[in-house]
Scaffold this motif. Structure first.
Motif, PDB file in Angstrom:
ATOM      1  N   GLU A 128      44.278  54.818  37.632  1.00  0.00           N
ATOM      2  CA  GLU A 128      43.342  53.791  37.572  1.00  0.00           C
ATOM      3  C   GLU A 128      43.789  52.924  36.527  1.00  0.00           C
ATOM      4  O   GLU A 128      43.807  51.655  36.784  1.00  0.00           O
ATOM      5  CB  GLU A 128      41.820  53.970  37.354  1.00  0.00           C
ATOM      6  CG  GLU A 128      40.857  53.232  37.440  1.00  0.00           C
ATOM      7  CD  GLU A 128      39.480  53.640  36.754  1.00  0.00           C
ATOM      8  OE1 GLU A 128      38.425  52.778  36.986  1.00  0.00           O
ATOM      9  OE2 GLU A 128      39.302  54.898  36.489  1.00  0.00           O
ATOM     10  N   ASP A 131      46.712  50.766  37.856  1.00  0.00           N
ATOM     11  CA  ASP A 131      46.254  49.914  38.736  1.00  0.00           C
ATOM     12  C   ASP A 131      45.612  48.692  38.391  1.00  0.00           C
ATOM     13  O   ASP A 131      45.921  47.375  38.512  1.00  0.00           O
ATOM     14  CB  ASP A 131      45.237  50.501  39.985  1.00  0.00           C
ATOM     15  CG  ASP A 131      45.687  51.498  40.718  1.00  0.00           C
ATOM     16  OD1 ASP A 131      46.818  51.411  40.974  1.00  0.00           O
ATOM     17  OD2 ASP A 131      44.960  52.366  41.248  1.00  0.00           O
ATOM     18  N   LYS A 132      44.613  48.791  37.207  1.00  0.00           N
ATOM     19  CA  LYS A 132      44.288  47.633  36.376  1.00  0.00           C
ATOM     20  C   LYS A 132      45.418  46.730  35.620  1.00  0.00           C
ATOM     21  O   LYS A 132      45.370  45.533  35.660  1.00  0.00           O
ATOM     22  CB  LYS A 132      43.293  48.079  35.481  1.00  0.00           C
ATOM     23  CG  LYS A 132      42.103  48.517  36.246  1.00  0.00           C
ATOM     24  CD  LYS A 132      40.760  48.760  35.197  1.00  0.00           C
ATOM     25  CE  LYS A 132      39.383  49.180  35.889  1.00  0.00           C
ATOM     26  NZ  LYS A 132      39.126  47.904  36.713  1.00  0.00           N
ATOM     27  N   LEU A 134      48.372  46.512  36.669  1.00  0.00           N
ATOM     28  CA  LEU A 134      48.930  45.617  37.833  1.00  0.00           C
ATOM     29  C   LEU A 134      48.074  44.236  38.301  1.00  0.00           C
ATOM     30  O   LEU A 134      48.565  43.260  38.283  1.00  0.00           O
ATOM     31  CB  LEU A 134      49.238  46.435  39.254  1.00  0.00           C
ATOM     32  CG  LEU A 134      49.574  45.872  40.415  1.00  0.00           C
ATOM     33  CD1 LEU A 134      51.241  45.118  40.120  1.00  0.00           C
ATOM     34  CD2 LEU A 134      49.810  46.653  41.786  1.00  0.00           C
ATOM     35  N   ASP A 135      46.638  44.621  38.150  1.00  0.00           N
ATOM     36  CA  ASP A 135      45.992  43.351  38.215  1.00  0.00           C
ATOM     37  C   ASP A 135      45.876  42.382  37.236  1.00  0.00           C
ATOM     38  O   ASP A 135      46.288  41.295  37.539  1.00  0.00           O
ATOM     39  CB  ASP A 135      44.474  44.101  38.307  1.00  0.00           C
ATOM     40  CG  ASP A 135      44.128  44.722  39.772  1.00  0.00           C
ATOM     41  OD1 ASP A 135      44.747  44.684  40.695  1.00  0.00           O
ATOM     42  OD2 ASP A 135      43.159  45.504  39.778  1.00  0.00           O
ATOM     43  N   MET A 136      46.041  42.893  36.107  1.00  0.00           N
ATOM     44  CA  MET A 136      46.334  42.022  34.955  1.00  0.00           C
ATOM     45  C   MET A 136      47.900  41.392  35.050  1.00  0.00           C
ATOM     46  O   MET A 136      47.802  40.026  34.726  1.00  0.00           O
ATOM     47  CB  MET A 136      46.126  42.772  33.582  1.00  0.00           C
ATOM     48  CG  MET A 136      46.212  41.843  32.206  1.00  0.00           C
ATOM     49  SD  MET A 136      44.954  40.823  32.326  1.00  0.00           S
ATOM     50  CE  MET A 136      43.325  41.721  32.148  1.00  0.00           C
ATOM     51  N   ASN A 138      49.219  40.405  37.649  1.00  0.00           N
ATOM     52  CA  ASN A 138      49.090  39.454  38.671  1.00  0.00           C
ATOM     53  C   ASN A 138      48.003  38.059  37.840  1.00  0.00           C
ATOM     54  O   ASN A 138      48.559  37.114  38.212  1.00  0.00           O
ATOM     55  CB  ASN A 138      48.189  40.112  39.943  1.00  0.00           C
ATOM     56  CG  ASN A 138      49.314  40.677  40.633  1.00  0.00           C
ATOM     57  OD1 ASN A 138      50.393  40.298  41.041  1.00  0.00           O
ATOM     58  ND2 ASN A 138      48.845  41.832  41.230  1.00  0.00           N
ATOM     59  N   LEU A 139      47.097  38.586  37.163  1.00  0.00           N
ATOM     60  CA  LEU A 139      46.423  37.590  36.630  1.00  0.00           C
ATOM     61  C   LEU A 139      47.080  36.667  35.575  1.00  0.00           C
ATOM     62  O   LEU A 139      46.800  35.329  35.819  1.00  0.00           O
ATOM     63  CB  LEU A 139      45.124  38.344  36.016  1.00  0.00           C
ATOM     64  CG  LEU A 139      44.113  37.119  34.883  1.00  0.00           C
ATOM     65  CD1 LEU A 139      43.384  36.308  36.162  1.00  0.00           C
ATOM     66  CD2 LEU A 139      43.290  38.017  34.328  1.00  0.00           C
ATOM     67  N   LYS A 146      54.015  44.098  41.523  1.00  0.00           N
ATOM     68  CA  LYS A 146      54.061  45.466  41.687  1.00  0.00           C
ATOM     69  C   LYS A 146      55.564  46.092  41.739  1.00  0.00           C
ATOM     70  O   LYS A 146      55.877  47.109  41.400  1.00  0.00           O
ATOM     71  CB  LYS A 146      53.712  45.384  43.240  1.00  0.00           C
ATOM     72  CG  LYS A 146      53.353  46.875  43.715  1.00  0.00           C
ATOM     73  CD  LYS A 146      52.833  46.946  45.154  1.00  0.00           C
ATOM     74  CE  LYS A 146      52.712  48.431  45.267  1.00  0.00           C
ATOM     75  NZ  LYS A 146      51.932  48.493  46.781  1.00  0.00           N
ATOM     76  N   ASN A 173      39.533  43.333  28.229  1.00  0.00           N
ATOM     77  CA  ASN A 173      38.215  42.327  28.253  1.00  0.00           C
ATOM     78  C   ASN A 173      37.784  42.203  26.869  1.00  0.00           C
ATOM     79  O   ASN A 173      36.387  42.233  26.666  1.00  0.00           O
ATOM     80  CB  ASN A 173      37.135  42.625  29.384  1.00  0.00           C
ATOM     81  CG  ASN A 173      38.015  42.390  30.602  1.00  0.00           C
ATOM     82  OD1 ASN A 173      38.424  41.960  30.979  1.00  0.00           O
ATOM     83  ND2 ASN A 173      37.161  43.361  31.536  1.00  0.00           N
TER      84      ASN A 173
END
Length: 363
Positions: A128, A131-132, A134-136, A138-139, A146, A173
């Protein structure tokens, strides 16, 4: 009234050395509101980084907090036990350090470094957390994230490494983000991209930012307010429009006068003469007086109080005293004043009144 998320009150910090105590921070006051960007501006050695490292609980062993208070969401951070600070540092208050080359572990994969705060602070599982991460990635704008999450720092450019450092700082955050000259090691084009990225993230996450820099030009489109630091003190603080358009302290004049703009004439830039004072033995009066061609006799004898020009604008200079003689600032400052007064006809430095420094916190 906007809520303060951070308040620094009467902070004084010394560093004990073989030659004596260096008075690095001398009675500073400032606040940070929710969702705003406050820029701390000044020359190297003015106390910007020491101030923010104190907020992070990262002072050197020879540092002594002689007095003062740092309130984060109403909680006192001074003398907070380290085990309690660990629950705040990195998760609620995070920091982007100056050099991405030394901020990243060269032996760890990027994904692991970004995910680690989630694993340590939130007890999140590895999958998890990755995954987060990877999201960051991208942000913060890392292309084809990836495919690169398993890469090492040396495989990225300087600008991409700085984006990774920002991702690490933001993954939890945090409510407050401290950016310590995050664009200094980058070229101008990448600087602009990083500043745009920070503004974008602030809009999306609602983060409050303390932005440290020696360059007033960098913060022109970044900050809401500016605090100008000199010799361990804040000498002027105000909104971005007030500091750029209606500056009152001669040190602020010098910083602005050394910054090129699109209207700058060839050869018109001026360096501030001299060097900052030795804080082993700080001056009795105004620390900037030896470098200030506008200095008055009282500057050598007595430190000026803050004079309040508006609910948000304060400057510590005897030139604002009602008994001070009228001085003519540099031409570039006169031009800034004239333009500012067109939009703010009520602005008048003669209305400035001396106030207690704590008034900065109650605006």
């Amino acid at each position: 009234m906007t809520e303060n998320i951070l308040e620094v009150n009467d902070l004084k910090i010394n560093f004990h050395t073989d030659n004596g105590a260096v008075q690095a921070i001398r009675d500073i006051y400032f606040n940070l509101e929710k969702g705003e960007t406050l820029a701390l501006v000044g020359e190297s050695g003015s106390g910007k980084s020491v101030t923010t490292r104190t907020i992070m609980g990262l002072l050197a062993k020879n540092a002594e907090i002689e007095r003062g208070s740092i309130q984060f969401k109403g909680k006192e951070l001074i003398d907070l036990p380290e085990n309690e600070f660990r629950s705040i540092r990195g998760s609620e208050i995070a920091m982007i350090f100056q050099d991405p080359m030394t901020s990243l572990d060269p032996t760890m994969k990027i994904g692991q470094q970004i995910a680690e705060p989630l694993i340590k602070h939130q007890g999140m599982g590895k999958k998890e957390a990755w995954d987060k991460a990877l999201d960051m990635m991208n942000l913060v704008g890392i292309p084809n994230a990836k495919a690169h999450i398993n890469d090492y720092p040396h495989q990225f450019s300087g600008g991409m490494r700085q984006r990774i450092v920002i991702a690490i700082a933001l993954i939890d955050n945090p409510e407050v983000l401290i950016a310590d000259e995050p664009t200094t090691a980058l070229d101008v084009t990448i600087q602009a991209q990083i500043l745009d990225l920070m503004k974008k993230i602030q809009r999306e996450l609602g983060t409050s930012i303390i932005f440290i820099t020696h360059d007033l030009g960098v913060v022109a489109g970044m900050a809401d307010r500016v605090a100008v630091m000199y010799a361990g003190q804040i000498v002027e603080v105000g909104t971005i429009d007030e500091i750029y358009g209606f500056p009152q302290h001669p040190y602020t004049w010098g910083l602005l006068n050394s910054m090129p703009t699109t209207q700058t004439n060839k050869g018109s830039l001026e360096a501030i003469p001299g060097t900052p004072p030795d804080l082993l033995n700080p001056p009795v009066g105004d620390a900037f007086a030896p470098r200030n061609k506008y200095a008055l006799a009282i500057d050598e004898k007595k430190q000026p109080p803050y004079f309040q020009l508006s609910p948000t604008h304060f400057a510590a200079t005897w030139l604002l005293d009602e008994h001070a003689p009228e001085v003519v600032p540099p031409l570039t400052v006169q031009q800034r004043w004239a333009k500012y007064k067109q939009a703010h006809p009520e602005a008048d430095k003669k209305q400035a009144k001396p106030v207690d420094a704590s008034a900065i916190l109650s605006r």
